[in-house]
Design a protein around this motif. Structure first.
Motif, PDB file in Angstrom:
ATOM      1  N   THR A 132       0.848  -1.202   0.000  1.00 30.18           N
ATOM      2  CA  THR A 132       0.000   0.000   0.000  1.00 30.18           C
ATOM      3  C   THR A 132       0.878   1.244   0.000  1.00 30.18           C
ATOM      4  OG1 THR A 132      -0.119  -0.139   2.409  1.00 30.18           O
ATOM      5  CG2 THR A 132      -1.943  -1.118   1.156  1.00 30.18           C
ATOM      6  N   ILE A 133       1.512   1.515  -1.142  1.00 35.15           N
ATOM      7  CA  ILE A 133       2.337   2.707  -1.286  1.00 35.15           C
ATOM      8  C   ILE A 133       1.907   3.452  -2.540  1.00 35.15           C
ATOM      9  CG2 ILE A 133       4.332   1.790  -0.064  1.00 35.15           C
ATOM     10  CD1 ILE A 133       5.601   1.169  -2.737  1.00 35.15           C
ATOM     11  N   GLU A 134       1.991   4.794  -2.486  1.00 33.75           N
ATOM     12  CA  GLU A 134       1.615   5.609  -3.634  1.00 33.75           C
ATOM     13  C   GLU A 134       2.854   5.890  -4.469  1.00 33.75           C
ATOM     14  OE1 GLU A 134      -0.334   9.089  -2.183  1.00 33.75           O
ATOM     15  OE2 GLU A 134      -2.277   8.099  -2.095  1.00 33.75           O
ATOM     16  N   GLY A 135       3.272   4.915  -5.230  1.00 32.76           N
ATOM     17  CA  GLY A 135       4.470   5.078  -6.022  1.00 32.76           C
ATOM     18  C   GLY A 135       4.189   5.172  -7.501  1.00 32.76           C
ATOM     19  N   ALA A 136       5.261   5.291  -8.290  1.00 34.23           N
ATOM     20  CA  ALA A 136       5.138   5.438  -9.736  1.00 34.23           C
ATOM     21  C   ALA A 136       4.653   4.174 -10.414  1.00 34.23           C
ATOM     22  CB  ALA A 136       6.485   5.859 -10.329  1.00 34.23           C
ATOM     23  N   VAL A 137       4.751   3.035  -9.731  1.00 37.30           N
ATOM     24  CA  VAL A 137       4.227   1.774 -10.281  1.00 37.30           C
ATOM     25  C   VAL A 137       3.003   1.331  -9.499  1.00 37.30           C
ATOM     26  CG1 VAL A 137       4.703  -0.673 -10.676  1.00 37.30           C
ATOM     27  CG2 VAL A 137       6.433   1.033 -11.265  1.00 37.30           C
ATOM     28  N   PHE A 138       3.146   1.060  -8.203  1.00 37.57           N
ATOM     29  CA  PHE A 138       2.006   0.576  -7.421  1.00 37.57           C
ATOM     30  C   PHE A 138       0.871   1.592  -7.390  1.00 37.57           C
ATOM     31  CE2 PHE A 138       5.436  -2.000  -5.367  1.00 37.57           C
ATOM     32  CZ  PHE A 138       4.945  -3.244  -5.740  1.00 37.57           C
ATOM     33  N   GLY A 139       1.207   2.891  -7.382  1.00 39.10           N
ATOM     34  CA  GLY A 139       0.175   3.920  -7.369  1.00 39.10           C
ATOM     35  C   GLY A 139      -0.470   4.158  -8.711  1.00 39.10           C
ATOM     36  N   GLY A 193      -3.903   2.868 -14.290  1.00 38.39           N
ATOM     37  CA  GLY A 193      -4.864   3.851 -13.785  1.00 38.39           C
ATOM     38  C   GLY A 193      -4.508   4.154 -12.350  1.00 38.39           C
ATOM     39  N   GLY A 194      -5.339   4.905 -11.662  1.00 40.85           N
ATOM     40  CA  GLY A 194      -5.029   5.189 -10.271  1.00 40.85           C
ATOM     41  C   GLY A 194      -5.934   6.252  -9.690  1.00 40.85           C
ATOM     42  N   VAL A 221      14.317   6.915 -10.275  1.00 41.56           N
ATOM     43  CA  VAL A 221      15.468   6.797 -11.157  1.00 41.56           C
ATOM     44  C   VAL A 221      15.044   5.882 -12.298  1.00 41.56           C
ATOM     45  CG1 VAL A 221      17.886   6.117 -11.340  1.00 41.56           C
ATOM     46  CG2 VAL A 221      17.032   7.067  -9.189  1.00 41.56           C
ATOM     47  N   ASP A 222      14.765   6.481 -13.452  1.00 38.84           N
ATOM     48  CA  ASP A 222      14.225   5.759 -14.609  1.00 38.84           C
ATOM     49  C   ASP A 222      15.381   5.350 -15.526  1.00 38.84           C
ATOM     50  OD1 ASP A 222      12.532   4.705 -16.477  1.00 38.84           O
ATOM     51  OD2 ASP A 222      11.765   6.620 -17.204  1.00 38.84           O
ATOM     52  N   ALA A 223      15.596   4.054 -15.686  1.00 41.07           N
ATOM     53  CA  ALA A 223      16.715   3.549 -16.476  1.00 41.07           C
ATOM     54  C   ALA A 223      16.459   3.713 -17.972  1.00 41.07           C
ATOM     55  CB  ALA A 223      16.958   2.079 -16.144  1.00 41.07           C
ATOM     56  N   HIS A 224      17.436   4.284 -18.687  1.00 30.92           N
ATOM     57  CA  HIS A 224      17.306   4.412 -20.140  1.00 30.92           C
ATOM     58  C   HIS A 224      17.342   3.044 -20.822  1.00 30.92           C
ATOM     59  CE1 HIS A 224      17.532   8.630 -19.621  1.00 30.92           C
ATOM     60  NE2 HIS A 224      18.844   8.730 -19.496  1.00 30.92           N
ATOM     61  N   ALA A 225      18.037   2.077 -20.208  1.00 31.64           N
ATOM     62  CA  ALA A 225      18.250   0.780 -20.847  1.00 31.64           C
ATOM     63  C   ALA A 225      16.970  -0.005 -21.074  1.00 31.64           C
ATOM     64  CB  ALA A 225      19.225  -0.057 -20.013  1.00 31.64           C
ATOM     65  N   ASN A 226      15.914   0.265 -20.285  1.00 32.15           N
ATOM     66  CA  ASN A 226      14.672  -0.502 -20.462  1.00 32.15           C
ATOM     67  C   ASN A 226      13.578   0.315 -21.141  1.00 32.15           C
ATOM     68  OD1 ASN A 226      13.373   1.083 -18.441  1.00 32.15           O
ATOM     69  ND2 ASN A 226      14.086  -0.297 -16.822  1.00 32.15           N
ATOM     70  N   GLY A 227      13.937   1.475 -21.711  1.00 32.35           N
ATOM     71  CA  GLY A 227      12.939   2.284 -22.412  1.00 32.35           C
ATOM     72  C   GLY A 227      11.969   2.940 -21.450  1.00 32.35           C
ATOM     73  N   SER A 228      10.785   3.254 -21.934  1.00 37.24           N
ATOM     74  CA  SER A 228       9.749   3.887 -21.098  1.00 37.24           C
ATOM     75  C   SER A 228       8.907   2.793 -20.462  1.00 37.24           C
ATOM     76  CB  SER A 228       8.876   4.821 -21.953  1.00 37.24           C
ATOM     77  OG  SER A 228       9.648   5.832 -22.539  1.00 37.24           O
ATOM     78  N   SER A 229       9.348   2.317 -19.295  1.00 35.05           N
ATOM     79  CA  SER A 229       8.698   1.152 -18.689  1.00 35.05           C
ATOM     80  C   SER A 229       7.721   1.496 -17.573  1.00 35.05           C
ATOM     81  CB  SER A 229       9.760   0.188 -18.147  1.00 35.05           C
ATOM     82  OG  SER A 229      10.556   0.827 -17.178  1.00 35.05           O
ATOM     83  N   LEU A 230       7.679   2.772 -17.130  1.00 33.26           N
ATOM     84  CA  LEU A 230       6.732   3.136 -16.080  1.00 33.26           C
ATOM     85  C   LEU A 230       5.318   3.140 -16.651  1.00 33.26           C
ATOM     86  CD1 LEU A 230       8.666   6.071 -14.394  1.00 33.26           C
ATOM     87  CD2 LEU A 230       8.513   3.705 -13.622  1.00 33.26           C
ATOM     88  N   PRO A 231       4.317   2.709 -15.881  1.00 32.81           N
ATOM     89  CA  PRO A 231       2.938   2.643 -16.399  1.00 32.81           C
ATOM     90  C   PRO A 231       2.417   3.978 -16.912  1.00 32.81           C
ATOM     91  CG  PRO A 231       3.113   1.487 -14.299  1.00 32.81           C
ATOM     92  CD  PRO A 231       4.406   2.200 -14.505  1.00 32.81           C
ATOM     93  N   ILE A 232       2.744   5.065 -16.194  1.00 35.87           N
ATOM     94  CA  ILE A 232       2.308   6.411 -16.574  1.00 35.87           C
ATOM     95  C   ILE A 232       3.546   7.303 -16.555  1.00 35.87           C
ATOM     96  CG2 ILE A 232       0.795   8.347 -16.015  1.00 35.87           C
ATOM     97  CD1 ILE A 232      -0.941   6.368 -14.414  1.00 35.87           C
ATOM     98  N   PHE A 276      -1.740  11.805 -15.997  1.00 37.35           N
ATOM     99  CA  PHE A 276      -3.075  12.243 -15.578  1.00 37.35           C
ATOM    100  C   PHE A 276      -3.265  12.143 -14.069  1.00 37.35           C
ATOM    101  CE2 PHE A 276      -3.636   7.792 -17.077  1.00 37.35           C
ATOM    102  CZ  PHE A 276      -4.043   7.197 -15.901  1.00 37.35           C
ATOM    103  N   LEU A 277      -2.292  11.559 -13.348  1.00 39.81           N
ATOM    104  CA  LEU A 277      -2.353  11.524 -11.887  1.00 39.81           C
ATOM    105  C   LEU A 277      -1.550  12.680 -11.279  1.00 39.81           C
ATOM    106  CD1 LEU A 277      -2.019   7.719 -11.085  1.00 39.81           C
ATOM    107  CD2 LEU A 277      -4.078   9.118 -11.225  1.00 39.81           C
ATOM    108  N   SER A 278      -1.332  13.726 -12.073  1.00 41.29           N
ATOM    109  CA  SER A 278      -0.616  14.898 -11.571  1.00 41.29           C
ATOM    110  C   SER A 278      -1.591  15.834 -10.856  1.00 41.29           C
ATOM    111  CB  SER A 278       0.054  15.649 -12.727  1.00 41.29           C
ATOM    112  OG  SER A 278      -0.937  16.176 -13.589  1.00 41.29           O
ATOM    113  N   ARG A 279      -1.036  16.770 -10.100  1.00 43.95           N
ATOM    114  CA  ARG A 279      -1.882  17.772  -9.443  1.00 43.95           C
ATOM    115  C   ARG A 279      -2.614  18.603 -10.496  1.00 43.95           C
ATOM    116  NH1 ARG A 279      -2.186  22.787  -6.576  1.00 43.95           N
ATOM    117  NH2 ARG A 279      -3.004  22.418  -4.476  1.00 43.95           N
ATOM    118  N   ARG A 280      -1.929  18.874 -11.611  1.00 42.91           N
ATOM    119  CA  ARG A 280      -2.552  19.619 -12.695  1.00 42.91           C
ATOM    120  C   ARG A 280      -3.721  18.841 -13.289  1.00 42.91           C
ATOM    121  NH1 ARG A 280       1.752  20.524 -15.218  1.00 42.91           N
ATOM    122  NH2 ARG A 280       1.678  18.871 -16.769  1.00 42.91           N
ATOM    123  N   GLY A 281      -3.552  17.508 -13.380  1.00 39.93           N
ATOM    124  CA  GLY A 281      -4.630  16.671 -13.901  1.00 39.93           C
ATOM    125  C   GLY A 281      -5.864  16.724 -13.011  1.00 39.93           C
ATOM    126  N   VAL A 282      -5.635  16.729 -11.676  1.00 36.12           N
ATOM    127  CA  VAL A 282      -6.756  16.828 -10.738  1.00 36.12           C
ATOM    128  C   VAL A 282      -7.421  18.198 -10.862  1.00 36.12           C
ATOM    129  CG1 VAL A 282      -7.442  16.713  -8.317  1.00 36.12           C
ATOM    130  CG2 VAL A 282      -5.647  15.200  -9.160  1.00 36.12           C
TER     131      VAL A 282
END
Length: 266
Positions: free
Chosen positions: A24-31, A60-61, A100-111, A229-235
């Protein structure tokens, strides 16, 4: 020879679950995953306790923000799915949200993360990773991601993403881990021993002066990165859209009432 995970965990006094709820963490993947399920979950004890598993869910989130006295919660779901292998390490105190987003795996974060939050570091670190920090926390990132930490990230997690959120360090793979492969375990335990120990040392001495008077070691502004879309601006734009819809609905309703009244007078 393939590992029997249940027996492997039992021999070491660890816990194994074939399926488990996600942390139960609000992270870049689990969140950024809805209806997520963790499989092959191993919770390991030892000098540096850690947790390993595979997580899959729908992209989503949910995000809640306050605008003055108004509290707005936005929940969004997409048709895309995302899955990741992960290893999580508990830290002695909460830290700001860093990725820390690794360049070696491309754009792998869900959002995707908002690029305005990217922090450039010294040396050739930027050639390997993109570091993200909340606005106003750039100096904190430089304090925590020192050259020796950067060197460890390049050596140990060059093809993996790393996240610090709250009191947890999590390393993600853009693919599910084959946790029945002994070589995978050798690498994960090496990451825990080396990077985990260093992260714990760095966290011990961190403090956020902006958190004075709050109920956390980190001020609200540093607790969550802006992410698509989970940014403060999105809200904020969701709030604007909701108000616009209510105004249009009110105008239509009033017009309908006056229209009916006018017809009744004829």
């Amino acid at each position: 020879m393939a590992i029997d995970l249940a027996a492997f965990a039992q021999e070491r006094g660890w816990q194994y679950l074939a399926t488990a709820p996600p942390p139960t963490i609000e992270g870049a993947v689990f969140g950024a995953l809805l209806d997520a399920v963790v499989t092959d979950n191993v919770v390991a004890s030892g000098p540096i306790p850690f947790e390993v598993g595979n997580v899959a869910g729908q992209v989503g989130g949910t995000r809640t923000e306050k605008f003055g006295k108004v509290t707005v919660t936005m929940r969004r779901r997409t048709s895309a799915r995302s899955d990741h292998g992960y290893v999580g390490i508990r830290l002695p105190r909460a830290l700001p949200h860093f990725v820390v987003d690794a360049h070696a795996n491309g754009s792998s974060l869900p959002i995707p993360l908002d690029r305005k939050q990217r922090v450039s570091l010294e040396g050739d670190f930027d050639e390997h990773f993109a570091l993200y920090a909340p606005a106003g926390y750039e100096r904190d990132a430089l304090y925590l991601f020192t050259p020796d930490v950067m060197a460890l990230l390049i050596d140990e997690t060059g093809d993996l993403d790393v996240e610090v959120v709250g009191d947890r360090l999590t390393i993600y793979s853009p693919h599910l881990f084959d946790l029945r492969d002994p070589a995978v375990w050798e690498r994960l335990e090496q990451i825990v021993r080396v990077l985990g120990a260093k992260a714990i040392d760095q966290a011990e001495n961190y403090s956020d002066p902006r958190a004075a008077g709050t109920d956390s070691n980190v001020a609200p502004a540093g607790r969550r990165l802006d992410q698509g879309f989970l940014s403060r601006r999105g809200v904020w734009w969701s709030l604007v859209l909701l108000v616009a819809i209510l105004i249009v609905s009110l105008v239509i309703t009033i017009a309908g009432i006056f229209g009916s009244f006018a017809l009744g007078m004829m």
